[in-house]
Design an enzyme around this catalytic site. Structure first.
Site, mmCIF file in Angstrom:
data_model
loop_
_atom_site.group_PDB
_atom_site.id
_atom_site.type_symbol
_atom_site.label_atom_id
_atom_site.label_comp_id
_atom_site.label_asym_id
_atom_site.label_seq_id
_atom_site.Cartn_x
_atom_site.Cartn_y
_atom_site.Cartn_z
ATOM 1 N N HIS A 283 0.851 -1.196 0.000
ATOM 2 C CA HIS A 283 0.000 0.000 0.000
ATOM 3 C C HIS A 283 0.886 1.245 0.000
ATOM 4 O O HIS A 283 1.887 1.294 0.685
ATOM 5 C CB HIS A 283 -0.974 0.009 1.189
ATOM 6 C CG HIS A 283 -0.342 -0.269 2.513
ATOM 7 N ND1 HIS A 283 0.074 -1.532 2.909
ATOM 8 C CD2 HIS A 283 -0.048 0.545 3.545
ATOM 9 C CE1 HIS A 283 0.587 -1.472 4.114
ATOM 10 N NE2 HIS A 283 0.537 -0.216 4.532
ATOM 11 N N HIS B 148 1.201 5.192 0.782
ATOM 12 C CA HIS B 148 0.639 6.262 1.609
ATOM 13 C C HIS B 148 0.695 7.583 0.852
ATOM 14 O O HIS B 148 1.694 7.908 0.212
ATOM 15 C CB HIS B 148 1.429 6.405 2.916
ATOM 16 C CG HIS B 148 1.320 5.227 3.807
ATOM 17 N ND1 HIS B 148 0.381 5.138 4.808
ATOM 18 C CD2 HIS B 148 2.028 4.072 3.858
ATOM 19 C CE1 HIS B 148 0.512 3.988 5.443
ATOM 20 N NE2 HIS B 148 1.507 3.316 4.884
#
Length: 184
Positions: free
Chosen positions: A143, A145
């Site tokens: 993921h 950010h």
């Protein structure tokens, strides 16, 4: 105050009487304590694999693409803290397909544009923590950010008090960003 905790009245454990204001954020203890952290690295345990199957509001999903989606971080560093990630359960950046890599980059750009339009941050922190040793809270599912930053947002609270004041509820942030996200 003397004695062991069992011998001292609980009222004596409060903050000292001084001129320091305190902002208590007990909701962060679930994150610190590891609650809701996957029991293992399998897709069945991964919240990032489960979230897309639910509704956008409860999952804090802001936008969906073909290969990736964007959602709010449940434990944000700043208001508007988004994450962009592939639907596929993959942990290592070089293992993304060309389509996933391209869409992850495009959604990150869109996230920045939307955050600028809605909140007018002065800058951004972008990044991925690859592996638990690098700080990834959920290392098994990559993921990225996207953290909006404002001049002076790293004031005494996070630096000294290890606390972050967030000006808006996550549900309200999700609704504002989802409404501003362009149609794909």
């Amino acid at each position: 105050m003397t004695g062991t905790p069992e011998q001292v009245p609980a009222a004596e454990f409060g903050p000292p009487e001084d001129d320091i204001a305190r902002l208590w954020t007990p909701h962060r203890m679930v994150y610190i304590g590891g609650q809701d952290k996957p029991a293992d690295d399998t897709p069945a345990q991964c919240p990032f694999c489960r979230i897309p199957a639910g509704d956008d509001e409860s999952g804090l999903v802001v936008a969906r693409g073909r290969a990736c989606y964007a959602l709010l971080n449940l434990y944000p560093y700043n208001g508007g803290h988004l994450m962009v990630l592939p639907y596929r359960h993959v942990s290592d950046y070089p293992d993304l397909t060309d389509a996933e890599t391209s869409e992850l980059a495009a959604m990150t750009q869109t996230a920045m544009r939307v955050l600028r339009a809605v909140y007018a941050p002065a800058g951004f922190n972008l990044g991925m923590n690859q592996g638990e040793a690098a700080g990834a809270g959920i290392a098994a599912h990559l993921h990225q950010h996207v953290v909006p930053r404002w001049t002076g947002d790293a004031n005494f609270l996070p630096v000294v008090g290890r606390t972050k004041a967030l000006p808006e509820l996550l549900a309200d942030t999700r609704a504002r960003l989802a409404a501003a996200w362009p149609d794909a």
